[in-house]
Design an enzyme around this catalytic site. Structure first.
Site, PDB file in Angstrom:
ATOM      1  N   SER A 132     -11.603   5.177   6.632  1.00 13.83           N
ATOM      2  CA  SER A 132     -12.053   5.186   8.023  1.00 13.83           C
ATOM      3  C   SER A 132     -12.966   6.388   8.277  1.00 13.83           C
ATOM      4  O   SER A 132     -12.814   7.444   7.667  1.00 13.83           O
ATOM      5  CB  SER A 132     -10.855   5.271   8.975  1.00 13.83           C
ATOM      6  OG  SER A 132     -10.027   4.139   8.875  1.00 13.83           O
TER       7      SER A 132
ATOM      8  N   ASN B 144      -9.820   1.281   1.460  1.00 10.80           N
ATOM      9  CA  ASN B 144      -8.710   1.178   2.392  1.00 10.80           C
ATOM     10  C   ASN B 144      -9.128   1.610   3.785  1.00 10.80           C
ATOM     11  O   ASN B 144      -9.875   2.596   3.945  1.00 10.80           O
ATOM     12  CB  ASN B 144      -7.546   2.048   1.918  1.00 10.80           C
ATOM     13  CG  ASN B 144      -6.776   1.418   0.803  1.00 10.80           C
ATOM     14  OD1 ASN B 144      -7.294   0.607   0.042  1.00 10.80           O
ATOM     15  ND2 ASN B 144      -5.513   1.781   0.679  1.00 10.80           N
TER      16      ASN B 144
ATOM     17  N   THR C 234      -6.966   3.736  10.163  1.00 11.10           N
ATOM     18  CA  THR C 234      -6.831   4.647  11.299  1.00 11.10           C
ATOM     19  C   THR C 234      -7.804   4.341  12.428  1.00 11.10           C
ATOM     20  O   THR C 234      -7.410   4.296  13.602  1.00 11.10           O
ATOM     21  CB  THR C 234      -7.008   6.106  10.836  1.00 11.10           C
ATOM     22  OG1 THR C 234      -6.036   6.394   9.829  1.00 11.10           O
ATOM     23  CG2 THR C 234      -6.827   7.072  11.995  1.00 11.10           C
TER      24      THR C 234
ATOM     25  N   ASP D 252       0.844  -1.200   0.000  1.00 14.85           N
ATOM     26  CA  ASP D 252       0.000   0.000   0.000  1.00 14.85           C
ATOM     27  C   ASP D 252       0.877   1.246   0.000  1.00 14.85           C
ATOM     28  O   ASP D 252       1.840   1.349   0.770  1.00 14.85           O
ATOM     29  CB  ASP D 252      -0.898  -0.007   1.234  1.00 14.85           C
ATOM     30  CG  ASP D 252      -1.843   1.173   1.272  1.00 14.85           C
ATOM     31  OD1 ASP D 252      -2.326   1.585   0.201  1.00 14.85           O
ATOM     32  OD2 ASP D 252      -2.104   1.695   2.382  1.00 14.85           O
ATOM     33  N   HIS D 253       0.554   2.190  -0.855  1.00 11.11           N
ATOM     34  CA  HIS D 253       1.289   3.458  -0.944  1.00 11.11           C
ATOM     35  C   HIS D 253       2.795   3.253  -1.027  1.00 11.11           C
ATOM     36  O   HIS D 253       3.565   3.898  -0.317  1.00 11.11           O
ATOM     37  CB  HIS D 253       0.947   4.361   0.249  1.00 11.11           C
ATOM     38  CG  HIS D 253      -0.407   4.980   0.159  1.00 11.11           C
ATOM     39  ND1 HIS D 253      -0.673   6.098  -0.595  1.00 11.11           N
ATOM     40  CD2 HIS D 253      -1.580   4.631   0.727  1.00 11.11           C
ATOM     41  CE1 HIS D 253      -1.956   6.408  -0.490  1.00 11.11           C
ATOM     42  NE2 HIS D 253      -2.528   5.527   0.303  1.00 11.11           N
TER      43      HIS D 253
ATOM     44  N   HIS E 275      -7.074  10.925   4.425  1.00 16.79           N
ATOM     45  CA  HIS E 275      -6.383  10.023   5.327  1.00 16.79           C
ATOM     46  C   HIS E 275      -6.427  10.589   6.749  1.00 16.79           C
ATOM     47  O   HIS E 275      -6.386  11.785   6.950  1.00 16.79           O
ATOM     48  CB  HIS E 275      -4.916   9.862   4.914  1.00 16.79           C
ATOM     49  CG  HIS E 275      -4.726   9.222   3.580  1.00 16.79           C
ATOM     50  ND1 HIS E 275      -4.113   9.871   2.526  1.00 16.79           N
ATOM     51  CD2 HIS E 275      -5.058   7.996   3.124  1.00 16.79           C
ATOM     52  CE1 HIS E 275      -4.073   9.057   1.492  1.00 16.79           C
ATOM     53  NE2 HIS E 275      -4.638   7.918   1.818  1.00 16.79           N
ATOM     54  N   GLY E 276      -6.486   9.684   7.724  1.00 13.73           N
ATOM     55  CA  GLY E 276      -6.417  10.125   9.111  1.00 13.73           C
ATOM     56  C   GLY E 276      -7.776  10.308   9.747  1.00 13.73           C
ATOM     57  O   GLY E 276      -8.786   9.789   9.284  1.00 13.73           O
TER      58      GLY E 276
ATOM     59  N   HIS F  30      -9.422   5.695  -0.711  1.00 17.02           N
ATOM     60  CA  HIS F  30      -8.480   5.808   0.389  1.00 17.02           C
ATOM     61  C   HIS F  30      -9.081   6.751   1.427  1.00 17.02           C
ATOM     62  O   HIS F  30      -9.991   7.507   1.137  1.00 17.02           O
ATOM     63  CB  HIS F  30      -7.130   6.336  -0.103  1.00 17.02           C
ATOM     64  CG  HIS F  30      -6.348   5.308  -0.851  1.00 17.02           C
ATOM     65  ND1 HIS F  30      -5.082   4.931  -0.495  1.00 17.02           N
ATOM     66  CD2 HIS F  30      -6.661   4.553  -1.934  1.00 17.02           C
ATOM     67  CE1 HIS F  30      -4.643   3.997  -1.322  1.00 17.02           C
ATOM     68  NE2 HIS F  30      -5.592   3.756  -2.215  1.00 17.02           N
ATOM     69  N   GLY F  31      -8.573   6.691   2.642  1.00 17.10           N
ATOM     70  CA  GLY F  31      -9.203   7.457   3.705  1.00 17.10           C
ATOM     71  C   GLY F  31     -10.569   6.892   4.027  1.00 17.10           C
ATOM     72  O   GLY F  31     -11.530   7.630   4.264  1.00 17.10           O
TER      73      GLY F  31
END
Length: 280
Positions: A210, A229, A232, A81-82, A179-180, A207-208
């Site tokens: 959560s 994905n 977090t 990933d990444h 993200h986060g 992505h991001g």
């Protein structure tokens, strides 16, 4: 059992669901993710991101991810990933990963395309799938930077040409996630997902992932998101469970019981995610 990224995405397309792609930089998170997939009998993508190298290197945690995936009775992908360079993706392939994301999204378009094409050529030698990213999301995969600003949305014209010229299997796009940790309500551009899916012809990756609501996940899935994905909030649940264990057991002086509490919390968190993403 190990399956390819192509097979996982084909399953998602057939079932009109999204595959949970969980970062597992610790052994406890790895076991929790696999147990969740096995309980629900669904495919899942196990991931290790380059930003998690300070926790465990891909050479250390990677072989455990690959071996446990092979032993499992459910279909699992083991995914870089990444990966921020060709060399890091190759490190993943060298330890047995069978899928990768190259993330050169911070580079100018032509440089992003060149690096991605190089990784696709490598992956084609193995028969592996490749995910790439176009458009930049705020935050980091380790969750240390909290989400705040509006994402820089992916341009559909660029996305169409990027997929055509790179040959990627799936495309991670920016359409309002970050993200986060979320500090405010996310603002997802659902119409953009529709457009990106129709223009590129490949599965869209979120992505991001959560911190969204069940309805937000399902709306994105209906529009063509096939891989989501997640890390977090599962990691946050593990931390809070460890804190609670210490608070409830003030005489605790060893570390191991904290890992048990943390793993159980991750499993509970992922259980809820899987139910939503797979429509269970």
């Amino acid at each position: 059992m190990l399956i390819s990224l192509h097979d996982a995405l084909a399953y998602a397309e057939e079932k009109n669901c999204a595959i949970a792609a969980v970062n597992t930089p610790t052994f406890e998170m790895l076991l929790a993710a696999i147990r969740t997939a096995e309980r629900h009998r669904v495919p899942l993508i196990l991931q290790h991101a380059e930003v998690h190298e300070p926790i465990n290197t891909i050479e250390n945690i990677g072989p455990a991810m690959v071996e446990l995936a092979r032993r499992s009775e459910v279909p699992l992908v083991v995914h870089v990933d990444h990966g921020e360079s060709f060399d890091y993706v190759k490190r993943g392939f060298d330890v047995g990963f069978n899928s990768a994301m190259i993330d050169a999204s911070v580079l100018p378009y032509e440089e992003n395309l060149a690096v991605t094409r190089e990784v696709v050529a490598l992956a084609n030698e193995y028969g592996y799938g490749v995910e790439a990213e176009l458009g930049v999301m705020p935050g980091r995969e380790d969750g240390r930077t909290e989400a705040s600003a509006q994402a820089l949305y992916t341009d559909p014209d660029r996305a169409e040409s990027f997929v055509r010229d790179s040959g990627v299997t799936a495309l991670a796009c920016s359409f309002g996630t970050v993200h986060g940790l979320y500090r405010a309500e996310p603002h997802l551009n659902y119409d953009l997902i529709d457009t990106l899916r129709s223009r590129t012809g490949v599965p869209i990756v979120m992505h991001g992932g959560s911190g969204l609501s069940a309805s937000e996940y399902r709306d994105c899935i209906r529009r063509g998101v096939r891989k989501i994905n997640y890390y977090t909030y599962a990691d946050k649940a593990a931390f809070e469970a460890a804190q609670q264990h210490v608070a409830e057991n003030p005489d605790t002086f060893t570390f191991s019981p904290l890992t048990v509490a943390a793993a159980a919390a991750v499993e509970e968190n992922l259980d809820e995610l899987v139910r939503v993403l797979y429509g269970l």
